[in-house]
Design an enzyme around this catalytic site. Structure first.
Site, PDB file in Angstrom:
ATOM      1  N   ALA A 112      -5.702   2.768  -2.514  1.00 28.37           N
ATOM      2  CA  ALA A 112      -5.868   1.489  -3.205  1.00 28.37           C
ATOM      3  C   ALA A 112      -7.335   1.068  -3.313  1.00 28.37           C
ATOM      4  CB  ALA A 112      -5.061   0.403  -2.503  1.00 28.37           C
ATOM      5  N   THR A 113      -8.158   1.481  -2.366  1.00 31.46           N
ATOM      6  CA  THR A 113      -9.582   1.146  -2.475  1.00 31.46           C
ATOM      7  C   THR A 113     -10.150   1.752  -3.756  1.00 31.46           C
ATOM      8  OG1 THR A 113      -9.864   1.000  -0.081  1.00 31.46           O
ATOM      9  CG2 THR A 113     -11.856   1.407  -1.378  1.00 31.46           C
ATOM     10  N   ASN A 169      -2.630  -9.327   2.468  1.00 38.14           N
ATOM     11  CA  ASN A 169      -2.465  -8.405   3.590  1.00 38.14           C
ATOM     12  C   ASN A 169      -2.463  -9.107   4.941  1.00 38.14           C
ATOM     13  OD1 ASN A 169      -5.107  -8.504   2.193  1.00 38.14           O
ATOM     14  ND2 ASN A 169      -5.869  -7.640   4.089  1.00 38.14           N
ATOM     15  N   SER A 172      -0.862   1.962  -2.686  1.00 37.32           N
ATOM     16  CA  SER A 172      -1.312   3.035  -1.805  1.00 37.32           C
ATOM     17  C   SER A 172      -0.136   3.630  -1.037  1.00 37.32           C
ATOM     18  CB  SER A 172      -2.325   2.452  -0.818  1.00 37.32           C
ATOM     19  OG  SER A 172      -2.836   3.463   0.010  1.00 37.32           O
ATOM     20  N   ALA A 173      -0.137   4.961  -0.864  1.00 42.69           N
ATOM     21  CA  ALA A 173       0.992   5.627  -0.210  1.00 42.69           C
ATOM     22  C   ALA A 173       1.136   5.233   1.259  1.00 42.69           C
ATOM     23  CB  ALA A 173       0.840   7.148  -0.329  1.00 42.69           C
ATOM     24  N   THR A 214      -9.315  17.823  -8.662  1.00 44.27           N
ATOM     25  CA  THR A 214      -8.074  18.563  -8.427  1.00 44.27           C
ATOM     26  C   THR A 214      -7.047  17.657  -7.754  1.00 44.27           C
ATOM     27  OG1 THR A 214      -9.284  20.623  -8.232  1.00 44.27           O
ATOM     28  CG2 THR A 214      -7.073  20.570  -7.242  1.00 44.27           C
ATOM     29  N   CYS A 242      -9.582  -4.511   8.548  1.00 40.86           N
ATOM     30  CA  CYS A 242     -10.817  -4.043   7.915  1.00 40.86           C
ATOM     31  C   CYS A 242     -12.043  -4.740   8.471  1.00 40.86           C
ATOM     32  CB  CYS A 242     -10.750  -4.276   6.416  1.00 40.86           C
ATOM     33  SG  CYS A 242      -9.237  -3.618   5.734  1.00 40.86           S
TER      34      CYS A 242
HETATM   35  C1  LIG Z   1      -4.696  -1.479   2.624  1.00 41.32           C
HETATM   36  C2  LIG Z   1      -5.096  -2.255   1.440  1.00 41.32           C
HETATM   37  C3  LIG Z   1      -6.034  -1.758   0.528  1.00 41.32           C
HETATM   38  C4  LIG Z   1      -6.744  -0.454   0.754  1.00 41.32           C
HETATM   39  O1  LIG Z   1      -5.885   0.636   0.582  1.00 41.32           O
HETATM   40  P1  LIG Z   1      -6.363   2.112   0.966  1.00 41.32           P
HETATM   41  O2  LIG Z   1      -5.322   2.981   0.356  1.00 41.32           O
HETATM   42  O3  LIG Z   1      -6.362   2.158   2.456  1.00 41.32           O
HETATM   43  O4  LIG Z   1      -7.702   2.329   0.383  1.00 41.32           O
HETATM   44  C5  LIG Z   1      -6.321  -2.519  -0.586  1.00 41.32           C
HETATM   45  N1  LIG Z   1      -5.726  -3.712  -0.795  1.00 41.32           N
HETATM   46  C6  LIG Z   1      -4.826  -4.214   0.042  1.00 41.32           C
HETATM   47  C7  LIG Z   1      -4.194  -5.540  -0.247  1.00 41.32           C
HETATM   48  C8  LIG Z   1      -4.488  -3.517   1.195  1.00 41.32           C
HETATM   49  O5  LIG Z   1      -3.598  -4.035   2.041  1.00 41.32           O
END
Ligand SMILES: *Cc1c(COP(=O)(O)O)cnc(C)c1O
Length: 390
Positions: A74-75, A154, A202-203, A243, A329
């Site tokens: 997600a980053t 979060n 994000s997975a 890839t 974080c």
């Molecule tokens: C965990 C999180 C991210 C970051 O996701 P990653 O896959 O660890 O980079 C971004 N946004 C929110 C709201 C999150 O909770």
């Protein structure tokens, strides 16, 4: 039988579901092909696996397969959405609206864009953690190209009024991007119903592996375009070269499917457990819920324990229970959570707060133990401090 540590930090990351690991395994060894290799069966098999995962992911959020771009998480998706959109639409406008409680990956990408001359409006939130729709609409100018508001927070689990934001964005012809990392797989998320044009997830937040995620990019009504931020072989329709992480993508696909199948039942079970935890801990003097209690993710409880330091509290039981103070974080620093401060909590109350996030493998026995252990620790810490409330 309890297994320690009891894990109540699912918002930081989740374990892989065993079925996810099982689905991934062949793609490390016998089926190790490069999904871009068109000349032989190993390549075709890898491509087929990626195509299937793309269907599983698209089905979870009501998207078309052509609208899913796989990333490293997600980053990266947040960076790609914000920077890629600002670059693509630079001629149309240079104003972005976001909010103060976004994830750092959104806030820091916005700061980066500000240095390049983009104007960013950071909407405040009320005491419950919600943005004001009136303020949002008032902030829109002819220069506005993007509204970036997260789906669910979060730290507090607070769910923003996404459908209304989508409607306002559409009325004004502005693109709506949502970081839905905490919502996807936990509550029903549908990009059509919610009016979302770009969406990150994000997975590893939904029982898949770390290092893989996705960005949803709407293909029609409106067709959204972004400028790639990683150039190379033109993978992912040119949106993200490199890839493909085939095992990771297969894992994300399987994780998405499991979430889709179990979302309803899991949400119900977890909200009951969360309520049980909350009711137990609210019996302690002065404890309060941080964030609007009525519009929250089912598995999250952020609680303030007045007159107790959150870190001292956590140290009292962190061999046995894993929870978060502030956000994972920023927990390297002792700064009180900026999200809780944005809700209007004074520093001491923000420092006295803990985030409990439950998940697929949380049991009733774990919640009972947690209530008992946290209550004991709070009472003993308060007994040590003659100035605190009992
Ligand atoms: C965990 C999180 C991210 C970051 O996701 P990653 O896959 O660890 O980079 C971004 N946004 C929110 C709201 C999150 O909770």
């Amino acid at each position: 039988m309890l297994h320690f540590p009891i894990y109540l930090d699912y918002n930081a990351t989740t374990p892989c579901d065993p079925q996810v690991v099982e689905a991934m395994l062949p793609y490390f060894t016998t089926q190790f092909g490069n999904a871009a290799s068109r000349q032989h069966a190993l390549g075709w098999q890898a491509e087929e696996a990626v195509d299937y995962a793309r269907k599983q992911v698209a089905a979870l959020i009501g998207a078309d397969v052509t609208e899913i771009v796989f990333t490293s998480g997600a980053t990266e998706s947040n960076n790609l959405a914000l920077k890629g959109l600002a670059e693509m639409y630079a001629a149309k406008g240079n104003h972005i609206i976001t909010c103060v409680t976004e994830h750092k990956a959104v806030l820091d990408a916005c700061k980066h864009l500000e240095k390049q001359g983009v104007l960013v409006t950071y909407l405040p939130v009320d005491r419950e953690g919600f943005i004001s729709l009136e303020q949002l609409e008032a902030a829109i100018t002819p220069q506005t190209i993007l509204i970036a508001i997260m789906y669910a927070n979060n730290e507090t689990g607070v769910i923003q009024p996404v459908e209304e934001i989508g409607r306002i964005a559409k009325q004004h012809g502005v693109i709506f991007f949502s970081d839905a990392t905490q919502a996807v797989g936990k509550i029903p998320v549908n990009v059509l119903a919610d009016g979302i044009d770009l969406m990150s997830f994000s997975a590893h937040k939904l029982y898949g592996p770390k290092g893989v995620g996705a960005l949803y990019i709407r293909r029609k009504n409106p067709r959204v375009r972004i400028t790639a931020q990683i150039d190379g072989g033109g993978h992912e329709r040119g949106a993200r070269s490199g890839t493909l992480n085939v095992p990771g993508i297969v894992g994300l696909g399987k994780a998405a499917e499991l979430c889709r199948l179990h979302l309803q039942a899991e949400g119900g079970r977890l909200s009951q457990l969360r309520d049980q935890l909350e009711q137990g801990l609210l019996l302690l003097e002065g404890v309060q819920v941080n964030g609007g209690a009525d519009n929250r993710l089912p598995h999250v409880s952020n609680l303030a324990f007045p007159n107790v330091d959150g870190n001292a509290l956590m140290l009292g039981f962190n061999k046995n229970i894993a929870v978060a103070t502030g956000s994972a974080c920023t927990s390297a620093s002792m700064e009180p959570s900026f999200v809780l401060k944005a809700l209007g909590l004074p520093d001491d109350l923000a420092r006295s707060s803990l985030r409990f996030s439950l998940g697929r493998f949380t049991t009733v026995a774990e919640i009972e133990y947690t209530i008992q252990r946290v209550s004991e620790t709070v009472r003993s810490l308060r007994a040590l401090d003659p100035f605190s409330a009992s």
